[in-house]
Write an enzyme that holds these catalytic residues in place. Structure first.
Site, mmCIF file in Angstrom:
data_model
loop_
_atom_site.group_PDB
_atom_site.id
_atom_site.type_symbol
_atom_site.label_atom_id
_atom_site.label_comp_id
_atom_site.label_asym_id
_atom_site.label_seq_id
_atom_site.Cartn_x
_atom_site.Cartn_y
_atom_site.Cartn_z
ATOM 1 N N ARG A 34 0.820 -1.217 0.000
ATOM 2 C CA ARG A 34 0.000 0.000 0.000
ATOM 3 C C ARG A 34 0.858 1.274 0.000
ATOM 4 N NH1 ARG A 34 -5.367 1.886 1.542
ATOM 5 N NH2 ARG A 34 -5.252 3.674 2.920
ATOM 6 N N ILE A 60 -6.995 7.877 -1.378
ATOM 7 C CA ILE A 60 -6.919 6.415 -1.381
ATOM 8 C C ILE A 60 -7.806 5.975 -0.219
ATOM 9 C CG2 ILE A 60 -4.737 6.543 -0.058
ATOM 10 C CD1 ILE A 60 -3.898 3.870 -1.155
ATOM 11 N N SER A 61 -8.678 5.003 -0.462
ATOM 12 C CA SER A 61 -9.671 4.620 0.549
ATOM 13 C C SER A 61 -9.010 4.004 1.785
ATOM 14 C CB SER A 61 -10.670 3.619 -0.026
ATOM 15 O OG SER A 61 -11.319 4.170 -1.151
ATOM 16 N N GLN A 62 -9.730 4.071 2.896
ATOM 17 C CA GLN A 62 -9.317 3.442 4.150
ATOM 18 C C GLN A 62 -9.142 1.922 3.914
ATOM 19 O OE1 GLN A 62 -12.666 3.269 6.699
ATOM 20 N NE2 GLN A 62 -11.500 3.174 8.592
ATOM 21 N N PRO A 63 -8.101 1.318 4.487
ATOM 22 C CA PRO A 63 -7.879 -0.116 4.267
ATOM 23 C C PRO A 63 -9.113 -0.971 4.575
ATOM 24 C CG PRO A 63 -6.005 0.841 5.411
ATOM 25 C CD PRO A 63 -7.031 1.921 5.302
#
Ligand code: SAH
Length: 213
Positions: A34, A60-63
């Site tokens: 990531r 970038i989206s939250q994991p």
């Protein structure tokens, strides 16, 4: 700081402890660095429990959200997947470890170029990136077994429904710009079945079927 250790901790604390349990999803997330998808100055924050800015007002989206969407979509190794909203390319890389082939569409040129480069650099070969309005899908490559939308939409655009294969699943954040519900639509024996998976917050979809800016 050990980034691999940070990634393992992210998987344990942010995904497994919150109920993401599909071993294929966890393995896919384990395989994708990531930190390569965030701006260099944010490397040390790459595995934190939050979305991060990637420029041009996008994130970038939250994991956890990447894991949840993958688990809910459950792409299989022979399936064709469309992602709308490439952003950094991170989620596309995770999905490319699960599906047979991933087509992903981004409308901001510098993000499109960077994502394409990052995906090539980390050796993802089954993912194709296109610069266009993803609210129209990618008709030339349809049908798709799975469609994952990673920007907030006011409703599901007809072109995306039309590009969904029989037995297909479409996952999307549907709502208003400030708050959405994560929705899964499944095509089952010619009917569309809709289920909800909680509240979420994504950046706005633009384009023909997005929010007017
Ligand atoms: N999945 C991404 C996060 C995406 S953020 C990741 O892993 O990094 C949402 C992205 O959707 C942004 O990059 C935004 O530019 C893009 N987007 C918004 N509207 C779009 C449209 N109509 N077509 C294609 N991309 C769009």
């Amino acid at each position: 700081m050990d980034l691999e250790q940070a990634r393992e901790r992210m998987i344990a604390e942010q995904l497994e402890q919150r109920g993401i349990s599909d071993p294929r999803v966890l393995a896919a997330i384990r395989m994708v660095p990531r930190h390569r998808f965030v701006p260099p100055e944010l490397t040390e924050h790459a595995y934190e429990d939050t979305p991060l800015p990637i420029g041009f007002g996008q994130t970038i989206s939250q994991p956890y959200m990447v894991g949840l969407m993958a688990e809910v979509a459950a792409p299989l190794p022979h399936e064709r997947l469309l992602e709308v909203g490439t952003g950094s390319g991170y989620q596309a890389a995770v999905l490319a470890r699960l599906a047979g082939v991933v087509y992903t569409v981004e409308c901001v040129e510098p993000l499109y170029l960077r994502a394409q480069r990052t995906l090539a650099e980390i050796g993802v070969t089954n993912c194709f990136v296109r610069l266009s309005d993803g609210s129209l899908g990618w008709p030339e490559m349809a049908p798709f077994d799975v469609i994952v939308v990673t920007a907030a939409m006011p409703g599901i655009p007809r072109p995306l429904i039309e590009q969904l294969a029989p037995q297909g699943r479409l996952i999307a954040p549907i709502g208003v710009p400030e708050l959405q519900t994560l929705v899964r639509i499944r095509r089952i024996e010619g009917h569309l079945r809709e289920e909800c998976f909680g509240e979420c917050r994504f950046v706005k979809m633009v384009g023909k079927h997005g929010f007017s800016t």
